[in-house]
Design a protein around this motif. Sequence first.
Motif, PDB file in Angstrom:
ATOM      1  N   ILE A  32       0.824  -1.406   0.101  1.00  0.00           N
ATOM      2  CA  ILE A  32       0.028  -0.172  -0.096  1.00  0.00           C
ATOM      3  C   ILE A  32       0.889   1.235   0.145  1.00  0.00           C
ATOM      4  CG2 ILE A  32      -1.730   1.395   1.325  1.00  0.00           C
ATOM      5  CD1 ILE A  32      -2.731  -1.488   2.225  1.00  0.00           C
ATOM      6  N   VAL A  33       2.004   1.227   0.782  1.00  0.00           N
ATOM      7  CA  VAL A  33       2.968   2.321   0.925  1.00  0.00           C
ATOM      8  C   VAL A  33       3.582   2.522  -0.424  1.00  0.00           C
ATOM      9  CG1 VAL A  33       5.273   3.065   1.738  1.00  0.00           C
ATOM     10  CG2 VAL A  33       3.452   2.133   3.411  1.00  0.00           C
ATOM     11  N   HIS A  34       3.958   1.475  -1.249  1.00  0.00           N
ATOM     12  CA  HIS A  34       4.482   1.558  -2.624  1.00  0.00           C
ATOM     13  C   HIS A  34       3.393   2.240  -3.429  1.00  0.00           C
ATOM     14  CE1 HIS A  34       6.666   0.544  -6.064  1.00  0.00           C
ATOM     15  NE2 HIS A  34       5.558   0.084  -6.429  1.00  0.00           N
ATOM     16  N   GLN A  35       2.144   1.709  -3.544  1.00  0.00           N
ATOM     17  CA  GLN A  35       1.124   2.356  -4.322  1.00  0.00           C
ATOM     18  C   GLN A  35       0.869   3.960  -4.121  1.00  0.00           C
ATOM     19  OE1 GLN A  35       1.109   0.315  -6.978  1.00  0.00           O
ATOM     20  NE2 GLN A  35      -1.120   0.179  -6.762  1.00  0.00           N
ATOM     21  N   GLU A  36       0.985   3.970  -2.654  1.00  0.00           N
ATOM     22  CA  GLU A  36       0.716   5.626  -2.344  1.00  0.00           C
ATOM     23  C   GLU A  36       1.729   6.500  -2.901  1.00  0.00           C
ATOM     24  OE1 GLU A  36      -1.975   6.977  -1.615  1.00  0.00           O
ATOM     25  OE2 GLU A  36      -3.146   5.411  -0.553  1.00  0.00           O
ATOM     26  N   ASN A  37       3.128   5.852  -2.868  1.00  0.00           N
ATOM     27  CA  ASN A  37       4.408   6.603  -3.415  1.00  0.00           C
ATOM     28  C   ASN A  37       4.318   6.758  -4.710  1.00  0.00           C
ATOM     29  OD1 ASN A  37       6.848   7.825  -2.334  1.00  0.00           O
ATOM     30  ND2 ASN A  37       7.818   6.081  -3.565  1.00  0.00           N
ATOM     31  N   ILE A  77      -6.643   5.278 -12.786  1.00  0.00           N
ATOM     32  CA  ILE A  77      -6.796   3.572 -12.545  1.00  0.00           C
ATOM     33  C   ILE A  77      -6.359   3.366 -11.261  1.00  0.00           C
ATOM     34  CG2 ILE A  77      -5.622   1.382 -13.556  1.00  0.00           C
ATOM     35  CD1 ILE A  77      -5.673   2.609 -16.345  1.00  0.00           C
ATOM     36  N   ARG A  78      -5.077   4.230 -11.052  1.00  0.00           N
ATOM     37  CA  ARG A  78      -4.808   3.675  -9.626  1.00  0.00           C
ATOM     38  C   ARG A  78      -5.652   4.292  -8.436  1.00  0.00           C
ATOM     39  NH1 ARG A  78       1.192   2.730 -10.046  1.00  0.00           N
ATOM     40  NH2 ARG A  78       1.799   2.363 -12.141  1.00  0.00           N
ATOM     41  N   GLU A  79      -6.192   5.354  -8.723  1.00  0.00           N
ATOM     42  CA  GLU A  79      -7.004   5.969  -7.684  1.00  0.00           C
ATOM     43  C   GLU A  79      -8.176   4.901  -7.601  1.00  0.00           C
ATOM     44  OE1 GLU A  79      -6.521   8.332  -5.885  1.00  0.00           O
ATOM     45  OE2 GLU A  79      -5.184   9.613  -6.689  1.00  0.00           O
ATOM     46  N   LYS A  80      -8.757   4.421  -8.432  1.00  0.00           N
ATOM     47  CA  LYS A  80      -9.863   3.456  -8.484  1.00  0.00           C
ATOM     48  C   LYS A  80      -9.486   2.102  -7.742  1.00  0.00           C
ATOM     49  CE  LYS A  80     -12.567   0.315 -11.428  1.00  0.00           C
ATOM     50  NZ  LYS A  80     -12.322  -0.902 -11.275  1.00  0.00           N
ATOM     51  N   HIS A  81      -8.059   1.727  -8.055  1.00  0.00           N
ATOM     52  CA  HIS A  81      -7.666   0.555  -7.390  1.00  0.00           C
ATOM     53  C   HIS A  81      -7.510   0.880  -5.938  1.00  0.00           C
ATOM     54  CE1 HIS A  81      -5.563  -1.289 -10.964  1.00  0.00           C
ATOM     55  NE2 HIS A  81      -6.960  -1.522 -11.007  1.00  0.00           N
ATOM     56  N   SER A  82      -6.921   2.061  -5.570  1.00  0.00           N
ATOM     57  CA  SER A  82      -6.770   2.523  -4.081  1.00  0.00           C
ATOM     58  C   SER A  82      -8.195   2.700  -3.353  1.00  0.00           C
ATOM     59  CB  SER A  82      -6.146   3.779  -4.002  1.00  0.00           C
ATOM     60  OG  SER A  82      -4.792   3.776  -4.383  1.00  0.00           O
ATOM     61  N   GLU A  89     -10.912   1.017  -4.187  1.00  0.00           N
ATOM     62  CA  GLU A  89     -11.484  -0.279  -3.871  1.00  0.00           C
ATOM     63  C   GLU A  89     -10.857  -0.986  -2.883  1.00  0.00           C
ATOM     64  OE1 GLU A  89     -11.036  -2.039  -7.606  1.00  0.00           O
ATOM     65  OE2 GLU A  89     -12.887  -1.275  -8.460  1.00  0.00           O
ATOM     66  N   LEU A  90      -9.542  -0.698  -2.781  1.00  0.00           N
ATOM     67  CA  LEU A  90      -8.815  -1.538  -1.499  1.00  0.00           C
ATOM     68  C   LEU A  90      -9.082  -0.857  -0.221  1.00  0.00           C
ATOM     69  CD1 LEU A  90      -6.609  -3.400  -0.401  1.00  0.00           C
ATOM     70  CD2 LEU A  90      -4.704  -1.406  -0.978  1.00  0.00           C
ATOM     71  N   TYR A  91      -9.117   0.442  -0.221  1.00  0.00           N
ATOM     72  CA  TYR A  91      -9.419   0.984   1.120  1.00  0.00           C
ATOM     73  C   TYR A  91     -10.892   0.803   1.377  1.00  0.00           C
ATOM     74  CZ  TYR A  91      -5.149   3.653   0.931  1.00  0.00           C
ATOM     75  OH  TYR A  91      -3.790   4.026   0.893  1.00  0.00           O
ATOM     76  N   LYS A  92     -11.784   0.390   0.748  1.00  0.00           N
ATOM     77  CA  LYS A  92     -12.954   0.261   0.940  1.00  0.00           C
ATOM     78  C   LYS A  92     -13.431  -0.903   1.692  1.00  0.00           C
ATOM     79  CE  LYS A  92     -17.270   2.028   0.888  1.00  0.00           C
ATOM     80  NZ  LYS A  92     -17.472   3.033   1.756  1.00  0.00           N
ATOM     81  N   LYS A  93     -12.625  -2.143   0.770  1.00  0.00           N
ATOM     82  CA  LYS A  93     -12.400  -3.549   1.454  1.00  0.00           C
ATOM     83  C   LYS A  93     -12.161  -3.540   2.890  1.00  0.00           C
ATOM     84  CE  LYS A  93     -12.000  -6.779  -2.136  1.00  0.00           C
ATOM     85  NZ  LYS A  93     -11.271  -7.804  -2.839  1.00  0.00           N
ATOM     86  N   LEU A  94     -10.872  -2.626   3.267  1.00  0.00           N
ATOM     87  CA  LEU A  94     -10.390  -2.633   4.474  1.00  0.00           C
ATOM     88  C   LEU A  94     -11.448  -2.059   5.656  1.00  0.00           C
ATOM     89  CD1 LEU A  94      -6.713  -1.736   3.536  1.00  0.00           C
ATOM     90  CD2 LEU A  94      -7.537  -3.893   4.311  1.00  0.00           C
ATOM     91  N   ALA A 138     -10.804   6.077   1.391  1.00  0.00           N
ATOM     92  CA  ALA A 138     -11.513   5.500   0.200  1.00  0.00           C
ATOM     93  C   ALA A 138     -12.304   6.844  -0.528  1.00  0.00           C
ATOM     94  CB  ALA A 138     -12.557   4.469   0.352  1.00  0.00           C
ATOM     95  N   GLN A 139     -12.998   7.708   0.453  1.00  0.00           N
ATOM     96  CA  GLN A 139     -13.798   8.724  -0.107  1.00  0.00           C
ATOM     97  C   GLN A 139     -12.812   9.700  -0.752  1.00  0.00           C
ATOM     98  OE1 GLN A 139     -17.047   8.667  -0.577  1.00  0.00           O
ATOM     99  NE2 GLN A 139     -16.709   6.484   0.387  1.00  0.00           N
TER     100      GLN A 139
END
Length: 146
Positions: free
Chosen positions: A10-15, A99-104, A106-111, A127-128
């Motif tokens: 997750i840190v990598h994706q945010e970076n 695309i990356r924002e969508k992935h983030s 979805e991930l944060y929503k699941k968590l 997520a919001q």
Amino acid sequence: MKLEELLQKIVHQENELYNLYKLGETFATYEHPSLIEHFQWLASEELRHKNTIEKFSSEKTLEKTAVIDYVDSLSLEPYFQDERAEPQTLTDLILEALIREKHSYELYKKLSQILSGSLSEIFNMMAQEELKHAYRLKIIYEGLEE
């Protein structure tokens, strides 16, 4: 996947998003100066998300939460398969960031759905925020097309 590995991904994706927005700031400097502040804001938001996750990691915040029970069954791989982006234009950068924002999101929503209490609220808030980023990117993109 172990919890620490999840947090590092997750840190990598945010970076990666932070780096995209810093590049967007550079593109904007030469192509659309009116967009510089937008990319600075987006970069600062991703940096804040990265710092939040790094704090969760260093303080072992998620160690005794329900996430541990679900880490292997979350099907998170699609969120972490994004290659390093090398956009050649501002338009390419925005499409990649969407695309990356969508992935983030979805991930944060699941968590947020797995966790409870304040941790659930934090991930729901993140997520919001990712949705807000995507919306802002969409507006920027539509402005470039005019």
